[in-house]
Write a protein that holds these residues in place. Structure first.
Motif, PDB file in Angstrom:
ATOM      1  N   LEU A 217       1.055  -1.148   0.032  1.00  0.00           N
ATOM      2  CA  LEU A 217       0.084   0.112   0.084  1.00  0.00           C
ATOM      3  C   LEU A 217       1.049   1.401   0.075  1.00  0.00           C
ATOM      4  N   VAL A 218       0.736   2.059  -1.131  1.00  0.00           N
ATOM      5  CA  VAL A 218       1.648   3.166  -1.241  1.00  0.00           C
ATOM      6  C   VAL A 218       1.025   4.467  -0.683  1.00  0.00           C
ATOM      7  N   HIS A 219      -0.330   4.414  -1.068  1.00  0.00           N
ATOM      8  CA  HIS A 219      -1.104   5.469  -0.460  1.00  0.00           C
ATOM      9  C   HIS A 219      -2.527   4.808  -0.353  1.00  0.00           C
ATOM     10  N   PRO A 220      -3.608   5.433   0.804  1.00  0.00           N
ATOM     11  CA  PRO A 220      -4.667   4.843   0.856  1.00  0.00           C
ATOM     12  C   PRO A 220      -5.263   4.808  -0.317  1.00  0.00           C
ATOM     13  N   GLY A 221      -5.796   3.473  -0.360  1.00  0.00           N
ATOM     14  CA  GLY A 221      -6.430   2.969  -1.519  1.00  0.00           C
ATOM     15  C   GLY A 221      -5.703   2.533  -2.821  1.00  0.00           C
ATOM     16  N   GLN A 222      -4.303   2.519  -2.745  1.00  0.00           N
ATOM     17  CA  GLN A 222      -3.656   2.495  -3.860  1.00  0.00           C
ATOM     18  C   GLN A 222      -2.409   1.383  -3.440  1.00  0.00           C
ATOM     19  N   PHE A 223      -2.437   0.291  -4.371  1.00  0.00           N
ATOM     20  CA  PHE A 223      -1.369  -0.642  -4.048  1.00  0.00           C
ATOM     21  C   PHE A 223      -0.543  -0.746  -5.431  1.00  0.00           C
ATOM     22  N   GLU A 224       0.726  -1.021  -4.959  1.00  0.00           N
ATOM     23  CA  GLU A 224       1.686  -1.217  -6.363  1.00  0.00           C
ATOM     24  C   GLU A 224       2.837  -2.222  -5.883  1.00  0.00           C
ATOM     25  N   ILE A 225       3.396  -2.817  -7.040  1.00  0.00           N
ATOM     26  CA  ILE A 225       4.162  -4.135  -6.628  1.00  0.00           C
ATOM     27  C   ILE A 225       5.852  -3.493  -6.465  1.00  0.00           C
ATOM     28  N   SER A 226       6.465  -3.936  -5.712  1.00  0.00           N
ATOM     29  CA  SER A 226       7.885  -3.734  -5.534  1.00  0.00           C
ATOM     30  C   SER A 226       8.496  -4.978  -5.520  1.00  0.00           C
ATOM     31  N   TYR A 227       9.900  -4.805  -5.890  1.00  0.00           N
ATOM     32  CA  TYR A 227      10.692  -6.236  -5.979  1.00  0.00           C
ATOM     33  C   TYR A 227      11.650  -6.197  -4.988  1.00  0.00           C
TER      34      TYR A 227
ATOM     35  N   ILE B  51       8.897  -3.328  23.075  1.00  0.00           N
ATOM     36  CA  ILE B  51       9.170  -2.102  22.128  1.00  0.00           C
ATOM     37  C   ILE B  51       9.880  -2.400  21.084  1.00  0.00           C
ATOM     38  N   SER B  52      10.868  -3.336  21.244  1.00  0.00           N
ATOM     39  CA  SER B  52      11.939  -3.652  20.120  1.00  0.00           C
ATOM     40  C   SER B  52      11.302  -4.720  19.030  1.00  0.00           C
ATOM     41  N   SER B  53      10.396  -5.334  19.470  1.00  0.00           N
ATOM     42  CA  SER B  53       9.544  -6.346  18.610  1.00  0.00           C
ATOM     43  C   SER B  53       9.230  -5.758  17.374  1.00  0.00           C
ATOM     44  N   ARG B  54       9.230  -6.291  16.079  1.00  0.00           N
ATOM     45  CA  ARG B  54       8.682  -6.104  14.990  1.00  0.00           C
ATOM     46  C   ARG B  54       7.454  -6.627  14.653  1.00  0.00           C
ATOM     47  N   PHE B  55       6.376  -5.762  14.103  1.00  0.00           N
ATOM     48  CA  PHE B  55       4.982  -6.631  14.044  1.00  0.00           C
ATOM     49  C   PHE B  55       4.891  -6.165  12.467  1.00  0.00           C
ATOM     50  N   ARG B  56       4.543  -7.335  11.702  1.00  0.00           N
ATOM     51  CA  ARG B  56       4.194  -7.394  10.177  1.00  0.00           C
ATOM     52  C   ARG B  56       2.709  -6.572   9.925  1.00  0.00           C
ATOM     53  N   SER B  57       2.965  -6.008   9.017  1.00  0.00           N
ATOM     54  CA  SER B  57       1.788  -4.824   8.565  1.00  0.00           C
ATOM     55  C   SER B  57       1.373  -3.561   9.480  1.00  0.00           C
ATOM     56  N   SER B  58       2.339  -3.401  10.325  1.00  0.00           N
ATOM     57  CA  SER B  58       2.420  -2.476  11.219  1.00  0.00           C
ATOM     58  C   SER B  58       3.942  -1.763  11.349  1.00  0.00           C
ATOM     59  N   GLY B  59       4.211  -1.055  10.353  1.00  0.00           N
ATOM     60  CA  GLY B  59       5.900  -0.684  10.115  1.00  0.00           C
ATOM     61  C   GLY B  59       6.679  -1.360   9.327  1.00  0.00           C
ATOM     62  N   TYR B  60       6.086  -2.548   9.267  1.00  0.00           N
ATOM     63  CA  TYR B  60       7.070  -3.746   8.457  1.00  0.00           C
ATOM     64  C   TYR B  60       6.198  -4.518   7.487  1.00  0.00           C
ATOM     65  N   ASP B  61       6.793  -4.872   6.342  1.00  0.00           N
ATOM     66  CA  ASP B  61       5.907  -5.520   5.447  1.00  0.00           C
ATOM     67  C   ASP B  61       5.062  -6.684   6.067  1.00  0.00           C
ATOM     68  N   GLY B  62       3.766  -6.782   5.505  1.00  0.00           N
ATOM     69  CA  GLY B  62       2.937  -7.726   6.188  1.00  0.00           C
ATOM     70  C   GLY B  62       3.106  -9.306   5.084  1.00  0.00           C
ATOM     71  N   PHE B  63       2.060  -9.846   4.937  1.00  0.00           N
ATOM     72  CA  PHE B  63       2.120 -11.236   4.377  1.00  0.00           C
ATOM     73  C   PHE B  63       1.706 -11.215   2.814  1.00  0.00           C
ATOM     74  N   MET B  64       1.605 -10.085   2.161  1.00  0.00           N
ATOM     75  CA  MET B  64       1.041  -9.757   0.873  1.00  0.00           C
ATOM     76  C   MET B  64       2.131  -9.960  -0.112  1.00  0.00           C
ATOM     77  N   GLN B  65       2.515 -10.886  -0.329  1.00  0.00           N
ATOM     78  CA  GLN B  65       3.809 -11.233  -0.913  1.00  0.00           C
ATOM     79  C   GLN B  65       3.897 -12.525  -1.666  1.00  0.00           C
ATOM     80  N   ASP B  66       4.563 -12.534  -2.749  1.00  0.00           N
ATOM     81  CA  ASP B  66       4.842 -13.872  -3.486  1.00  0.00           C
ATOM     82  C   ASP B  66       5.323 -14.909  -2.552  1.00  0.00           C
ATOM     83  N   TYR B  67       6.408 -14.743  -1.760  1.00  0.00           N
ATOM     84  CA  TYR B  67       6.903 -15.496  -0.954  1.00  0.00           C
ATOM     85  C   TYR B  67       7.177 -14.832   0.317  1.00  0.00           C
ATOM     86  N   LEU B  68       7.465 -15.516   1.494  1.00  0.00           N
ATOM     87  CA  LEU B  68       7.924 -14.870   2.832  1.00  0.00           C
ATOM     88  C   LEU B  68       8.961 -15.785   3.249  1.00  0.00           C
TER      89      LEU B  68
END
Length: 341
Positions: A8-18, A104-121
């Motif tokens: 998500l690059v802007h509200p309502g707008q998705f783009e593919i990154s590599y 506080i140091s833990s990372r949480f996906r889709s909250s500041g770090y990339d979530g699961f919407m990827q080809d592979y994790l």
């Protein structure tokens, strides 16, 4: 290898990154199969977070609820094709007094770090929990949310006194539904009383002992303990009602997320000696407990299936947008994406 990430690059707008990822980095490679849309994802998609937050966190891949299949494990701990639930919380340190989801140091996906919407994790071994054949398909997609309820109940059982004749659950949404079925199964001798805003939603709670609309609660109704699963602008009135109806020295588990501060009648909290405690997210132990619980109580999976109201096959970015748009207008339940992109 080159991995495609759907951000998500802007509200309502998705783009593919590599992103270039190394296969021999010691991590397990997972192909997502079923992903579930959460309210937190929707707040990003709709732009309902503070502008400063959006500027800081976007672009970002959404979704922190999902399962997948193992594609490659260099250690052989997981078999190729094995179904696993993915843990979005990623701790980077240990603390004997603090659980991983509160660091506080833990990372949480889709909250500041990339979530699961990827080809592979590419995930650490300890961020995966194997699933049995009984826990598959659409309900498995939101096991993360079930683990959040499990975490809250586990903390409740450690902090509350043993008189648990009547437990109130405020909230007729997804979290309230899941918390209620877990409570009824884990504490079968207790009467589970649900308080909601909409009769049509309360009708889904067929397994509980008693239910009330929040504007028709009998003045003499009393409960031993309570769970607040409302969140948002409704948190304040829900907490107020709980404080009014809970008996002295009861415990209140706060699970609903609110963007704004809420007022609490501290005078009555002190007078009754009420214990208020918050629970947020979940950790590996909660995922393991949830999977074991569902293996032992497969009938609960049937109740979780009732939450699945939208199933969207995803092959393009437009399908992702459709899933979020349809979830936005759905008054009840969970939207599951079948990840074929």
């Amino acid at each position: 290898m080159i991995n495609q990430v759907y951000r998500l690059v802007h509200p309502g707008q998705f783009e593919i990154s590599y992103k270039v990822k190394a296969i021999n980095n010691g991590k397990v490679i997972i192909r997502p199969t079923y992903l579930s849309v959460c309210n937190a994802d929707q707040r990003y998609y709709q732009g309902k977070r503070d502008v400063a937050v959006l500027e800081k966190k976007l672009p970002m891949a959404l979704i922190h609820e999902g399962i997948g299949e193992v594609v490659h494990d260099p250690t052989g701990q997981y078999k190729v094709g094995q179904s696993v639930v993915m843990i979005p919380n990623v701790p980077v340190e240990d603390d004997q007094y603090m659980e991983e989801n509160y660091m506080i140091s833990s990372r949480f996906r889709s909250s500041g770090y990339d979530g699961f919407m990827q080809d592979y994790l590419f995930m650490r071994h300890d961020r995966l929990v194997p699933l049995s054949k009984a826990i598959t398909g659409h309900p498995a997609a939101f096991l993360e949310l079930v683990s959040v309820a499990m975490h809250g109940i586990t903390r409740f059982l450690k902090r509350s006194h043993d008189r648990k004749q009547r437990i109130g659950v405020w909230g007729d949404g997804n979290l309230g539904y899941i918390s209620s079925i877990l409570l009824k199964t884990m504490i079968p001798d207790a009467d589970i009383v649900v308080f909601g805003k909409t009769k049509r939603k309360l009708d889904y709670f067929t397994f509980i002992d008693e239910k009330h609309l929040i504007n028709r609660i009998p003045s003499d109704l009393k409960i031993d303990h309570a769970f607040e699963c409302v969140g948002g602008v409704g948190s304040e009135s829900a907490i107020s009602q709980i404080i009014d109806h809970i008996v002295p020295q009861g415990s209140v588990s706060l699970l609903g997320v609110s963007e704004d501060p809420v007022a609490i009648n501290t005078r009555l909290v002190l007078e009754k000696g009420i214990t208020l405690f918050g629970s947020s997210r979940s950790g590996r132990e909660d995922f393991v407990d949830t999977v074991n619980f569902l293996d032992e109580h497969p009938d609960v999976i049937g109740y979780l299936e009732h939450l699945v109201t939208k199933v969207i096959p995803v092959r393009t970015i437009e399908d992702i947008r459709q899933a979020f748009d349809e979830d936005q207008i759905s008054p009840w339940g969970k939207t599951v994406m079948e990840w074929h992109i």
